[in-house]
Design a protein around this motif. Sequence first.
Motif, short mmCIF file in Angstrom:
data_model
loop_
_atom_site.label_atom_id
_atom_site.label_comp_id
_atom_site.label_asym_id
_atom_site.label_seq_id
_atom_site.Cartn_x
_atom_site.Cartn_y
_atom_site.Cartn_z
N ASN A 82 -2.13 35.27 84.75
CA ASN A 82 -0.84 35.74 85.27
C ASN A 82 0.31 35.29 84.38
OD1 ASN A 82 -1.63 37.27 87.49
ND2 ASN A 82 -1.76 35.49 88.83
N ILE A 83 0.25 34.05 83.87
CA ILE A 83 1.28 33.60 82.94
C ILE A 83 1.25 34.46 81.67
CG2 ILE A 83 2.01 31.71 81.43
CD1 ILE A 83 2.71 31.14 84.28
N GLU A 84 0.04 34.78 81.22
CA GLU A 84 -0.11 35.62 80.04
C GLU A 84 0.49 37.00 80.28
OE1 GLU A 84 -3.79 37.36 77.29
OE2 GLU A 84 -4.12 35.67 78.64
N ARG A 85 0.23 37.58 81.45
CA ARG A 85 0.78 38.90 81.75
C ARG A 85 2.30 38.87 81.85
NH1 ARG A 85 -3.23 41.52 86.30
NH2 ARG A 85 -2.87 39.55 87.38
N ILE A 86 2.85 37.80 82.39
CA ILE A 86 4.30 37.67 82.42
C ILE A 86 4.85 37.60 81.00
CG2 ILE A 86 6.19 36.11 83.06
CD1 ILE A 86 4.54 35.42 85.60
N GLY A 87 4.13 36.90 80.12
CA GLY A 87 4.53 36.86 78.71
C GLY A 87 4.56 38.23 78.08
N GLU A 88 3.61 39.07 78.46
CA GLU A 88 3.57 40.44 77.93
C GLU A 88 4.77 41.25 78.41
OE1 GLU A 88 -1.31 40.71 77.62
OE2 GLU A 88 -0.27 41.65 79.30
N LEU A 147 1.41 31.40 77.98
CA LEU A 147 2.56 32.27 77.72
C LEU A 147 2.57 32.69 76.25
CD1 LEU A 147 5.07 33.49 79.08
CD2 LEU A 147 6.33 31.44 78.38
N HIS A 148 2.24 31.77 75.36
CA HIS A 148 2.13 32.07 73.93
C HIS A 148 1.13 33.20 73.70
CE1 HIS A 148 2.39 30.56 69.64
NE2 HIS A 148 1.36 31.40 69.56
N ASN A 149 -0.02 33.14 74.37
CA ASN A 149 -1.04 34.18 74.21
C ASN A 149 -0.52 35.53 74.65
OD1 ASN A 149 -2.93 32.40 73.19
ND2 ASN A 149 -3.86 31.98 75.18
N GLY A 150 0.25 35.56 75.75
CA GLY A 150 0.80 36.82 76.21
C GLY A 150 1.77 37.43 75.22
N VAL A 151 2.62 36.59 74.62
CA VAL A 151 3.57 37.07 73.62
C VAL A 151 2.84 37.52 72.36
CG1 VAL A 151 5.57 36.43 72.21
CG2 VAL A 151 5.38 35.57 74.56
N LEU A 152 1.82 36.75 71.97
CA LEU A 152 1.05 37.09 70.76
C LEU A 152 0.28 38.40 70.94
CD1 LEU A 152 0.32 36.09 67.92
CD2 LEU A 152 -1.57 34.81 68.95
N ASN A 153 -0.10 38.72 72.16
CA ASN A 153 -0.77 40.00 72.42
C ASN A 153 0.09 41.19 71.98
OD1 ASN A 153 -3.00 38.77 73.54
ND2 ASN A 153 -2.38 39.11 75.67
#
Length: 218
Positions: free
Chosen positions: A35-41, A86-92
């Motif tokens: 979910n944190i990753e998706r928020i990053g996206e 969060l970094h992973n979501g932005v890097l996606n």
Amino acid sequence: MYIHNLSLDNSVLNNFIFEIRDISVQNDKMRFRRNIERIGEILSYEMSKTLLFNSVNAKTPLGSSTLNKISDDIVICSVLRAGLPLHNGVLNYFDSAENAFISAYRHHLNDKDFEIVVEYIASPKLDGKTLLLVDPMLATGKSLALTYEALLSHGTPKNVHILSVIGADAGVNYIKNCFPENTHLWIATVDKKLNDKGYIVPGLGDAGDLAYGTKLRN
């Protein structure tokens, strides 16, 4: 500083914020990280609308097409360890970006007082680049301010964007005076209060612990 609070408009982002806050859902560590990753996206998509683009020609099997492509030279920097999902979501979304990592943690002097300690930096040169500084929790704002100050030893970025999940009014107000005037803050939601230990209320708890398990306190 330009502040973009995405919770002011209803979207699917609300669902993810609910799940990372709610204790009946957040204790599923894999779901919390995702979910944190998706928020990053989502933050990345909205932020991308402000970047620079130039026209390029793409050859297809049947011809060619002219389209706009991001031209900014991007560096993504996360604050360890809570910043990793969060970094992973932005890097996606910015998969060709360079990456930087920095450790900034609270060293507790007593039950109420703490200082921010920065111990480790791994970063490329930042001169003339667009820095995306990602940290899920913007509580007091002190760790973000010290992180940016430490990163300047690697050069001065052209533009700075801060991407965060949950902040407090006090932290948002604090960093306004610590970053260049043209800095953009992209944040999923902002709470009103900090408790006497400097944690966001209602917040969600400790993002690093929820993502990766509890740690020994300093």
